[in-house]
Design a protein around this motif. Structure first.
Motif, PDB file in Angstrom:
ATOM      1  N   PHE A 208       0.629  -1.016  -0.387  1.00 61.16           N
ATOM      2  CA  PHE A 208       0.824   0.320   0.249  1.00 61.16           C
ATOM      3  C   PHE A 208       0.700   0.898   0.185  1.00 61.16           C
ATOM      4  O   PHE A 208       1.174   1.969   1.203  1.00 61.16           O
ATOM      5  CB  PHE A 208      -0.934   0.033   0.994  1.00 61.16           C
ATOM      6  CG  PHE A 208      -1.293  -1.103   0.945  1.00 61.16           C
ATOM      7  CD1 PHE A 208      -2.885  -1.175   0.614  1.00 61.16           C
ATOM      8  CD2 PHE A 208      -2.208  -2.311   1.757  1.00 61.16           C
ATOM      9  CE1 PHE A 208      -3.616  -2.355   0.645  1.00 61.16           C
ATOM     10  CE2 PHE A 208      -2.810  -3.493   1.959  1.00 61.16           C
ATOM     11  CZ  PHE A 208      -3.907  -3.576   1.447  1.00 61.16           C
ATOM     12  N   PRO A 209       1.477   1.420  -1.151  1.00 62.45           N
ATOM     13  CA  PRO A 209       2.268   2.774  -0.975  1.00 62.45           C
ATOM     14  C   PRO A 209       1.625   3.811  -0.286  1.00 62.45           C
ATOM     15  O   PRO A 209       0.562   4.439  -1.044  1.00 62.45           O
ATOM     16  CB  PRO A 209       2.323   2.727  -2.608  1.00 62.45           C
ATOM     17  CG  PRO A 209       2.083   1.514  -3.343  1.00 62.45           C
ATOM     18  CD  PRO A 209       1.225   0.908  -2.482  1.00 62.45           C
ATOM     19  N   LEU A 210       2.187   4.476   0.536  1.00 57.66           N
ATOM     20  CA  LEU A 210       1.943   6.123   0.897  1.00 57.66           C
ATOM     21  C   LEU A 210       2.460   6.713  -0.998  1.00 57.66           C
ATOM     22  O   LEU A 210       3.170   6.665  -1.359  1.00 57.66           O
ATOM     23  CB  LEU A 210       2.998   6.342   1.902  1.00 57.66           C
ATOM     24  CG  LEU A 210       3.232   5.675   2.926  1.00 57.66           C
ATOM     25  CD1 LEU A 210       4.148   5.896   4.061  1.00 57.66           C
ATOM     26  CD2 LEU A 210       2.382   5.039   3.923  1.00 57.66           C
ATOM     27  N   GLY A 211       1.229   7.641   0.072  1.00 60.54           N
ATOM     28  CA  GLY A 211       1.269   9.524  -0.967  1.00 60.54           C
ATOM     29  C   GLY A 211      -0.131   9.910  -1.730  1.00 60.54           C
ATOM     30  O   GLY A 211      -0.948   9.688  -0.864  1.00 60.54           O
ATOM     31  N   ASP A 212      -0.052  11.180  -2.128  1.00 60.26           N
ATOM     32  CA  ASP A 212      -1.203  11.660  -2.513  1.00 60.26           C
ATOM     33  C   ASP A 212      -1.527  11.405  -3.969  1.00 60.26           C
ATOM     34  O   ASP A 212      -1.253  11.887  -5.055  1.00 60.26           O
ATOM     35  CB  ASP A 212      -0.672  13.004  -3.034  1.00 60.26           C
ATOM     36  CG  ASP A 212      -0.183  13.803  -1.356  1.00 60.26           C
ATOM     37  OD1 ASP A 212       0.267  12.997  -0.716  1.00 60.26           O
ATOM     38  OD2 ASP A 212       0.211  14.935  -1.164  1.00 60.26           O
ATOM     39  N   TYR A 213      -3.079  10.806  -3.908  1.00 57.03           N
ATOM     40  CA  TYR A 213      -3.450   9.752  -4.973  1.00 57.03           C
ATOM     41  C   TYR A 213      -4.836  10.643  -5.654  1.00 57.03           C
ATOM     42  O   TYR A 213      -4.722  10.867  -6.814  1.00 57.03           O
ATOM     43  CB  TYR A 213      -4.496   8.619  -4.550  1.00 57.03           C
ATOM     44  CG  TYR A 213      -3.445   8.111  -4.711  1.00 57.03           C
ATOM     45  CD1 TYR A 213      -2.905   6.606  -5.371  1.00 57.03           C
ATOM     46  CD2 TYR A 213      -2.895   7.426  -3.018  1.00 57.03           C
ATOM     47  CE1 TYR A 213      -1.890   6.016  -4.703  1.00 57.03           C
ATOM     48  CE2 TYR A 213      -1.928   6.578  -2.979  1.00 57.03           C
ATOM     49  CZ  TYR A 213      -1.542   5.931  -3.602  1.00 57.03           C
ATOM     50  OH  TYR A 213      -0.598   4.989  -2.973  1.00 57.03           O
ATOM     51  N   LYS A 214      -5.021  11.896  -5.135  1.00 57.53           N
ATOM     52  CA  LYS A 214      -5.425  13.076  -6.170  1.00 57.53           C
ATOM     53  C   LYS A 214      -5.422  14.145  -4.614  1.00 57.53           C
ATOM     54  O   LYS A 214      -6.238  13.805  -3.645  1.00 57.53           O
ATOM     55  CB  LYS A 214      -7.481  12.300  -6.160  1.00 57.53           C
ATOM     56  CG  LYS A 214      -8.227  13.397  -6.864  1.00 57.53           C
ATOM     57  CD  LYS A 214      -9.255  13.580  -7.686  1.00 57.53           C
ATOM     58  CE  LYS A 214      -9.699  13.727  -8.542  1.00 57.53           C
ATOM     59  NZ  LYS A 214     -11.336  13.729  -9.161  1.00 57.53           N
ATOM     60  N   VAL A 215      -5.587  15.082  -5.030  1.00 61.13           N
ATOM     61  CA  VAL A 215      -5.305  16.364  -4.144  1.00 61.13           C
ATOM     62  C   VAL A 215      -6.615  17.274  -5.252  1.00 61.13           C
ATOM     63  O   VAL A 215      -5.800  17.695  -6.206  1.00 61.13           O
ATOM     64  CB  VAL A 215      -4.224  16.783  -3.837  1.00 61.13           C
ATOM     65  CG1 VAL A 215      -4.291  18.164  -3.033  1.00 61.13           C
ATOM     66  CG2 VAL A 215      -3.228  15.828  -3.000  1.00 61.13           C
ATOM     67  N   ASN A 216      -6.918  17.921  -5.212  1.00 60.86           N
ATOM     68  CA  ASN A 216      -8.180  18.976  -5.740  1.00 60.86           C
ATOM     69  C   ASN A 216      -6.783  20.420  -6.113  1.00 60.86           C
ATOM     70  O   ASN A 216      -6.383  20.481  -4.789  1.00 60.86           O
ATOM     71  CB  ASN A 216      -9.094  19.771  -4.824  1.00 60.86           C
ATOM     72  CG  ASN A 216      -9.801  20.529  -5.724  1.00 60.86           C
ATOM     73  OD1 ASN A 216      -9.650  21.586  -6.383  1.00 60.86           O
ATOM     74  ND2 ASN A 216     -11.147  20.630  -5.826  1.00 60.86           N
ATOM     75  N   GLU A 217      -6.857  20.962  -6.730  1.00 65.47           N
ATOM     76  CA  GLU A 217      -5.598  21.710  -7.341  1.00 65.47           C
ATOM     77  C   GLU A 217      -5.829  23.185  -6.309  1.00 65.47           C
ATOM     78  O   GLU A 217      -5.143  23.631  -5.300  1.00 65.47           O
ATOM     79  CB  GLU A 217      -5.824  23.056  -9.098  1.00 65.47           C
ATOM     80  CG  GLU A 217      -5.521  21.546  -9.493  1.00 65.47           C
ATOM     81  CD  GLU A 217      -4.245  21.379 -10.060  1.00 65.47           C
ATOM     82  OE1 GLU A 217      -3.194  22.331  -9.465  1.00 65.47           O
ATOM     83  OE2 GLU A 217      -4.054  20.474 -10.092  1.00 65.47           O
ATOM     84  N   GLU A 218      -7.046  23.424  -5.800  1.00 69.06           N
ATOM     85  CA  GLU A 218      -7.303  24.445  -4.832  1.00 69.06           C
ATOM     86  C   GLU A 218      -6.281  24.068  -3.392  1.00 69.06           C
ATOM     87  O   GLU A 218      -6.700  25.363  -2.898  1.00 69.06           O
ATOM     88  CB  GLU A 218      -8.942  24.822  -4.010  1.00 69.06           C
ATOM     89  CG  GLU A 218      -9.900  25.169  -6.423  1.00 69.06           C
ATOM     90  CD  GLU A 218     -11.013  25.876  -5.172  1.00 69.06           C
ATOM     91  OE1 GLU A 218     -11.237  25.920  -4.256  1.00 69.06           O
ATOM     92  OE2 GLU A 218     -11.806  25.983  -6.266  1.00 69.06           O
ATOM     93  N   LEU A 219      -6.868  23.276  -3.176  1.00 73.25           N
ATOM     94  CA  LEU A 219      -5.629  22.504  -1.738  1.00 73.25           C
ATOM     95  C   LEU A 219      -4.485  23.320  -1.906  1.00 73.25           C
ATOM     96  O   LEU A 219      -3.595  23.222  -1.071  1.00 73.25           O
ATOM     97  CB  LEU A 219      -6.277  21.011  -1.321  1.00 73.25           C
ATOM     98  CG  LEU A 219      -7.447  20.678  -1.107  1.00 73.25           C
ATOM     99  CD1 LEU A 219      -7.514  19.660  -0.536  1.00 73.25           C
ATOM    100  CD2 LEU A 219      -8.070  21.403   0.691  1.00 73.25           C
TER     101      LEU A 219
END
Lengths: 258, 83
Positions: free
Chosen positions: A245-256
């Motif tokens: 289960f690789p750690l990481g950001d899978y989807k981050v809204n551009e505004e964030l």
């Protein structure tokens, strides 16, 4: 020239968050559920959301979460926390609604509810605890159990020919257009716990800013059912779970990102 | 001079899991094998000087049982620059 002697001032560097009740949790010693609870409570305290927060407790080890958080809480049917949170958020859109679910609840019986909540872009926050096992019922194989991992219902190790491969929820939910913030973090040491707290904060900010569905997956330990001591259980997360289960950001809204 | 800190462990919350013992960078926490909490666990306690109040034990504690204190660093204050 005179120097004024100064008495050392005593600072409280860390104390129990206000959003916790005084109850002792029923979790086994060393279970990282407690750490996840604490991070959620700290973030809610820091953002000042306690008076308007409504939590949804799942079925699983964290079934009694409503007793430990000093805020409004409801208990959902097994796996149905995202559906219940949807209803609450739609009726009370100004409140902060979050669910706290384990892998047996979210990735097995509640798979349909979580997928559709993300697909609809429900503006809720989901805290997902992944410990690769069913904890409450005695350590059976979960959808997230690692290949070859021994559990009480796979005593020779998970056979992928027979029971398939682990389900990776972040990767699945990141494909949903309604999702605003999907990340995976781990709780195996102080550094990763700090990163997990930042992620939980962003997940609540996603909701406050109306950017859609937010989920933080936290890799957790289950020393009792993995049958190792709490310290070894943290090493197990780092060595065995993180590669699957690789750690990481899978989807981050551009505004964030601003 | 290093910063001086100390911890207080809440007896009812500590379950003796020893995660703080292995996480402490100064190695000054250990389980108190001479004492049992009302819940029947050996609680964590400080065994030596050297705690810096870094709060890593509190960050890894699953039961929020640890309160961390620290003496604020003392900077000798200069008297106001008047003649």
């Amino acid at each position: 020239m005179m120097t004024t002697p100064v008495k050392p001032e005593i600072q409280v560097v860390y104390q129990r968050p206000d959003s916790f009740t005084d109850l002792t949790t029923h979790y086994c010693p060393g279970c990282t559920h407690g750490i996840a609870h604490r991070l959620v409570a700290e973030v809610i305290d820091e953002m000042g959301l306690r008076e308007k927060s409504i939590g949804v407790a799942p079925v699983g080890c964290s079934v009694f979460a409503y007793k430990y958080f000093n805020m409004d809480f409801v208990e959902a049917a097994h796996g149905r926390a995202p559906a219940m949170a949807t209803g609450i958020k739609r009726v009370l859109p100004k409140n902060t609604v979050f669910t706290y679910q384990g892998d047996g609840d979210l990735a097995s019986i509640g798979m349909a509810e979580i997928i559709h909540a993300a697909a609809r872009g429900e503006n809720i926050t989901v805290i997902f605890i992944n410990n690769a096992i069913y904890g409450m019922t005695g350590g059976q194989m979960a959808p997230t159990t690692l290949p070859g991992m021994k559990t009480t219902s796979s005593p020779f190790g998970r056979d992928v020919e027979l029971s398939g491969y682990p389900v990776r929820m972040c990767e699945i939910l990141a494909t949903m257009e309604g999702a605003g913030y999907i990340v995976r973090r781990s709780l195996h040491d102080a550094k990763h716990i700090r990163q997990a707290k930042k992620a939980i904060r962003l997940a609540f900010e996603t909701q406050e800013r109306g950017l859609g569905f937010a989920m933080v997956e936290l890799l957790s330990s289950c020393p009792t059912n993995w049958e190792i001591n709490p310290h070894e259980a943290l090493d197990f997360i780092a060595e065995r779970m993180v590669p699957v289960f690789p750690l990481g950001d899978y989807k981050v809204n551009e505004e964030l990102k601003h | 001079m290093p910063v001086k800190g100390w911890i207080e462990v809440h007896d009812l919350h500590c379950k003796g899991c020893a995660l703080c013992v292995s996480a402490c960078p100064q190695d000054v926490i250990s389980l108190d094998m001479e004492r049992l909490t009302p819940k029947g666990y050996h609680p964590a306690h400080l065994i030596a000087d050297g705690c810096t109040g870094c709060a890593i034990c509190a960050i890894v504690c699953p039961d929020a049982a640890i309160t961390v204190y620290r003496e604020a660093p003392v900077h000798p204050q200069k008297a106001p620059a008047s003649a």
